[in-house]
Design an enzyme around this catalytic site. Structure first.
Site, PDB file in Angstrom:
ATOM      1  N   ILE A   5       6.414 -13.500  -1.729  1.00 40.16           N
ATOM      2  CA  ILE A   5       7.705 -13.920  -1.194  1.00 40.16           C
ATOM      3  C   ILE A   5       7.629 -15.418  -0.897  1.00 40.16           C
ATOM      4  O   ILE A   5       6.775 -15.862  -0.115  1.00 40.16           O
ATOM      5  CB  ILE A   5       8.041 -13.110   0.077  1.00 40.16           C
ATOM      6  CG1 ILE A   5       8.211 -11.636  -0.291  1.00 40.16           C
ATOM      7  CG2 ILE A   5       9.296 -13.649   0.752  1.00 40.16           C
ATOM      8  CD1 ILE A   5       9.297 -11.358  -1.318  1.00 40.16           C
ATOM      9  N   HIS A  12       2.430  -0.933   2.743  1.00 40.22           N
ATOM     10  CA  HIS A  12       1.155  -1.033   2.017  1.00 40.22           C
ATOM     11  C   HIS A  12       0.444   0.315   2.168  1.00 40.22           C
ATOM     12  O   HIS A  12       0.302   0.807   3.291  1.00 40.22           O
ATOM     13  CB  HIS A  12       0.312  -2.161   2.630  1.00 40.22           C
ATOM     14  CG  HIS A  12      -0.937  -2.437   1.869  1.00 40.22           C
ATOM     15  ND1 HIS A  12      -0.963  -3.218   0.732  1.00 40.22           N
ATOM     16  CD2 HIS A  12      -2.214  -2.004   2.064  1.00 40.22           C
ATOM     17  CE1 HIS A  12      -2.201  -3.268   0.262  1.00 40.22           C
ATOM     18  NE2 HIS A  12      -2.975  -2.546   1.058  1.00 40.22           N
TER      19      HIS A  12
HETATM   20  C1  GRF Z   1       3.792   2.123  -2.959  1.00 41.94           C
HETATM   21  O1  GRF Z   1       2.547   2.776  -2.855  1.00 41.94           O
HETATM   22  C2  GRF Z   1       3.902   1.011  -1.942  1.00 41.94           C
HETATM   23  O2  GRF Z   1       3.183   1.269  -0.776  1.00 41.94           O
HETATM   24  C3  GRF Z   1       3.281  -0.148  -2.651  1.00 41.94           C
HETATM   25  O3  GRF Z   1       3.686   0.004  -3.985  1.00 41.94           O
HETATM   26  C4  GRF Z   1       3.940   1.377  -4.259  1.00 41.94           C
HETATM   27  C5  GRF Z   1       5.316   1.437  -4.824  1.00 41.94           C
HETATM   28  O4  GRF Z   1       5.622   2.705  -5.326  1.00 41.94           O
HETATM   29  N1  GRF Z   1       3.642  -1.390  -2.018  1.00 41.94           N
HETATM   30  P1  GRF Z   1       7.112   3.040  -5.720  1.00 41.94           P
HETATM   31  O5  GRF Z   1       7.559   2.033  -6.768  1.00 41.94           O
HETATM   32  O6  GRF Z   1       7.955   2.979  -4.500  1.00 41.94           O
HETATM   33  O7  GRF Z   1       7.036   4.433  -6.298  1.00 41.94           O
END
Ligand code: GRF
Length: 195
Positions: free
Chosen positions: A93, A109
């Protein structure tokens, strides 16, 4: 941030968009907080189909556009965006957005930060590292976004025990289920509570 106008959120996503979908669904019948715009830097991101189904505008915003502060701020102002939610958004960002939306950008995360975070720690790499370390517990972290990857103020964490013998893929799938459950709710609490 409460008032008569809804709080307008933008969701930034790069991938399958399963978290984005849960957020869209969660707020779909709400009048006080709205998922008002989906921004993606991946033309084939599944999130675009989810947005279409719910009639939410989505826009492809490649790196060159994100680097353009005037253009990006103008876009977010057009949709009266007051907060940004990252849901699997694989780009840093830029500083101008941190200044424009202080404490108003959240990320999720899929590990217990500060462990297993930072540059390069995304997707299956996180769960491979957790697996390689022999952890019996992992989890998820929802945090404010700052100038460094995965190091903003932690808003919420959930510890998730792992079944013995879990593979990195098993861990990813298990944590993702909890992400879907927690993230919309924490976004709701967080943005409802801001002045
Ligand atoms: C998730 O595990 C999130 O925590 C991480 O990236 C992944 C995204 O998955 N930042 P999605 O595209 O929402 O299925």
């Amino acid at each position: 941030m409460n008032g008569s106008n809804p709080i307008q959120l933008a969701i930034f996503a790069s991938g399958s968009g399963s978290n984005a979908l849960r957020i869209i669904e969660y707020f779909s019948n709400r009048t006080d907080i709205r998922a008002a715009l989906i921004l993606t830097n991946n033309k084939t991101a599944g999130v675009r189909d989810h947005a279409d189904r719910y009639g939410i505008p989505h826009i492809f915003w490649p790196a060159a556009s994100l680097a353009n502060s005037g253009k990006t701020i103008a876009l977010l102002e057009k949709y009266q965006i007051q907060g940004v939610v990252l849901a699997g958004f694989l780009a840093k960002i830029p500083g101008y957005l941190l200044l424009r939306f202080p404490d108003r950008i959240l990320n999720i995360h899929p590990a217990l930060l500060p462990d297993y975070g930072g540059k390069g720690m995304h997707g299956i790499y996180i769960h491979q590292a957790v697996h390689a370390a022999g952890e019996s517990v992992s989890g998820l972290t929802i945090h404010q976004v700052n100038a460094e990857y995965d190091s903003g103020k932690i808003i919420f964490q959930c510890r998730i025990p792992l079944a013995p013998g879990s593979s990195p893929t098993d861990i990813a799938q298990r944590i993702l289920k909890y992400e879907h459950y927690c993230y919309p709710y924490i976004i709701d609490q967080y943005f409802s509570g801001l002045d």
